[in-house]
Design an enzyme around this catalytic site. Structure first.
Site, short mmCIF file in Angstrom:
data_model
loop_
_atom_site.label_atom_id
_atom_site.label_comp_id
_atom_site.label_asym_id
_atom_site.label_seq_id
_atom_site.Cartn_x
_atom_site.Cartn_y
_atom_site.Cartn_z
CG ASP A 152 -2.01 -0.86 1.25
OD1 ASP A 152 -2.26 -1.41 0.18
OD2 ASP A 152 -2.67 -1.01 2.28
CE LYS A 178 -7.45 -0.31 -0.33
NZ LYS A 178 -6.87 -1.19 0.66
N GLY A 232 0.12 -0.95 5.80
CA GLY A 232 0.54 -0.03 6.86
C GLY A 232 -0.14 -0.38 8.18
CG MET A 289 -8.42 6.80 7.07
SD MET A 289 -9.36 5.39 6.48
CE MET A 289 -9.74 4.52 7.98
N1 SAH Z 1 -4.13 -0.29 9.21
C1 SAH Z 1 -3.60 1.01 9.54
C2 SAH Z 1 -4.61 2.09 9.32
C3 SAH Z 1 -4.99 2.28 7.90
S1 SAH Z 1 -6.15 3.59 7.70
C4 SAH Z 1 -3.10 1.01 10.97
O1 SAH Z 1 -3.35 0.06 11.73
O2 SAH Z 1 -2.42 1.97 11.34
C5 SAH Z 1 -5.11 4.90 7.22
C6 SAH Z 1 -5.00 5.92 8.32
O3 SAH Z 1 -4.08 5.48 9.32
C7 SAH Z 1 -4.44 7.24 7.87
O4 SAH Z 1 -5.43 8.03 7.30
C8 SAH Z 1 -3.97 7.83 9.18
O5 SAH Z 1 -5.04 8.32 9.93
C9 SAH Z 1 -3.46 6.60 9.89
N2 SAH Z 1 -2.00 6.43 9.75
C10 SAH Z 1 -1.35 5.37 9.24
N3 SAH Z 1 -0.02 5.55 9.31
C11 SAH Z 1 0.19 6.73 9.89
C12 SAH Z 1 1.34 7.47 10.25
N4 SAH Z 1 2.57 7.01 10.03
N5 SAH Z 1 1.18 8.68 10.83
C13 SAH Z 1 -0.04 9.16 11.09
N6 SAH Z 1 -1.18 8.51 10.76
C14 SAH Z 1 -1.07 7.31 10.18
#
Ligand code: SAH
Length: 458
Positions: free
Chosen positions: A248, A270, A301, A383
């Site tokens: 992603d 995405k 992520g 998000m």
């Molecule tokens: N599965 C991921 C979330 C995916 S949704 C998890 O568990 O973290 C995507 C959202 O995650 C982004 O819009 C943001 O709000 C958050 N996010 C993911 N990585 C981030 C980062 N390094 N710093 C800040 N927000 C992050």
């Protein structure tokens, strides 16, 4: 080479340890693990040693060293900590050709204890020949992370098939290819994930057929929020062995760099409202690739099961009977709050924490706001950047105080992490002037105030 590493079979052998402090205790523990019997010469053994004396594994033979104690032992450890005494013991033991270790003094020793990584029957050892034990420990922790904890089981199970494999492949090269294939493939992976019976079936069917037909598998792996040091050992191992990776946008470049160099890379994107590949197609692609026999790494992520649609992807795999594993990752809320110095719970300020998505399936922001304005609760919005003003307005409208602290963590845990702090009423304007970039997580609650004192990363 100052010392030759050898592995010593000490089962039921009689050994002598002189000294009753912690250094002696650590050596006694190792000797016992190797199945030795230990005679102890010590005046006031520390508690941990007393415990093993009481359990009958160690015999206290004397309080003062005398040469007779060397009569019927095969190995000696001098650990009194008194240099003269220890050296005296070493001289007497050496005169009798007995191997002797003086703890922390390689020069007086005829053998030294390496740092060991015990995955019995696999045992790896590291030593700096006594010159720099700290370095040895560093190296050891690198090896610890590289050798899965169930590596010993792999050796045990594979070992049972050694004769059969030798019979089937009398040619050494062929035999090596067979083992390399399985020890780095699904067979090993099944053992590491606790499916030993399946692993045996794989090996057995491979032994029956004339060619190796590797089966495909999908690894749904959480890559954490960005800092590669936050990967799990398991994530790293699967990243190193995958044939192809589907990743992603949220997966950081330093993490992608850790994927096996010759693995094919597919960016399935995405970005918000700009899905490089629609979810449906990602699901199908996983199925197709696994059916081709590939080990497919689906790298996401954070944590795949937290706002990651991981559940939908493995749902399809499950329908198709394709084997998969799920590896949790550090979710953005955990990673970003830690790196921003904001504890998500705190006995004085917050007894619960809620992870909320600020982006709904129908693109609206219709959320159960009343649930979110409870006292002593921390809210974490994923998000939420686009809907920030709506979130702040709605929380205030439903009773949260307008000066409630709020933090935005952008690109958390990476070199570019940025934290912006304000209150519900001030933050929308601050964000406009500071140009906060995605991905951003939003933390709302009294705990945000703790950052003033607890922030540790710039
Ligand atoms: N599965 C991921 C979330 C995916 S949704 C998890 O568990 O973290 C995507 C959202 O995650 C982004 O819009 C943001 O709000 C958050 N996010 C993911 N990585 C981030 C980062 N390094 N710093 C800040 N927000 C992050």
């Amino acid at each position: 080479m100052d010392f030759l590493p050898l592995y010593f079979d000490l089962k039921n052998a009689s050994t002598l340890v002189v000294g009753g402090g912690e250094p002696a205790a650590r050596k006694i523990e190792l000797l016992l693990r190797a199945g030795a019997s230990v005679k102890l010469c010590a005046s006031e053994p520390v508690k941990s040693i007393q415990a093993v004396i009481n359990s009958g594994d160690v015999t206290l033979v004397s309080s003062i060293f005398n040469e007779k104690l060397l009569d019927d032992v095969v190995l000696v450890v001098a650990a009194t900590g008194n240099t003269d005494v220890d050296d005296g013991i070493a001289t007497k033991a050496t005169a009798r050709n007995l191997p002797v270790n003086v703890v922390n003094r390689a020069k007086s020793s005829s053998f030294i204890f390496p740092s060991i990584i015990d995955r019995s029957p696999i045992i790896a050892s590291v030593s700096s020949s006594g010159s720099l034990p700290v370095l040895t420990r560093l190296l050891r922790s690198k090896l610890e992370s590289a050798i899965p904890s169930s590596f010993g089981r792999l050796a045990d199970v594979a070992g049972k098939y050694r004769d059969q494999v030798r019979e089937k492949f009398p040619d050494l090269n062929q035999r090596r290819r067979f083992w390399e294939h399985h020890l780095e493939g699904l067979f090993a992976e099944k053992i590491f994930s606790g499916h030993e019976e399946e692993s045996k079936l794989i090996l057995e069917s491979s032994l029956k057929s004339d060619e190796f037909k590797p089966g495909g598998e999908v690894y749904l792996v959480g890559a954490g929020p960005g800092d590669p040091d936050l990967l799990t050992f398991k994530a790293l191992r699967l990243m190193r062995q995958a044939d192809i990776v589907l990743y992603d946008r949220l997966v950081s470049q330093p993490i992608l760099d850790l994927v096996r160099a010759d693995a094919e890379r597919v960016d399935v994107g995405k970005e918000r409202a700009n899905h490089t590949l629609p979810q449906q197609q990602i699901n199908e692609l996983l199925v197709t690739l696994a059916k081709q026999g590939k080990r497919v790494l689906r790298l996401k992520g954070g944590d795949p099961f937290i706002f990651g649609r991981g559940g939908e992807e493995i749902d399809r795999l499950s329908d198709e009977g394709i084997p998969f594993q799920v590896v949790p990752g550090i979710t953005a809320a955990s990673g970003c709050s830690s790196y921003a110095g904001i504890p998500l719970t705190h006995r004085d300020y917050s007894q619960s924490v809620r992870f909320v998505t600020g982006h709904l399936k129908d693109d609206s922001c219709n959320l159960p706001w009343l649930d979110y304005v409870q006292e002593n609760q921390t809210l974490v919005f994923y998000m939420g950047l686009v809907g920030l003003s709506i979130i702040c307005d709605q929380l205030i409208a439903h009773g949260m105080r307008a000066d409630m602290p709020i933090a935005l963590v952008s690109k958390g845990t990476t070199q570019d992490q940025k934290v912006v702090v304000g209150t519900l009423s001030t933050i929308p304007d601050i964000v406009k002037s500071e140009k906060v970039k995605a991905p951003t997580i939003i933390i709302i609650g009294e705990v945000v105030g703790l950052r003033n004192k607890l922030k540790w990363m710039n």
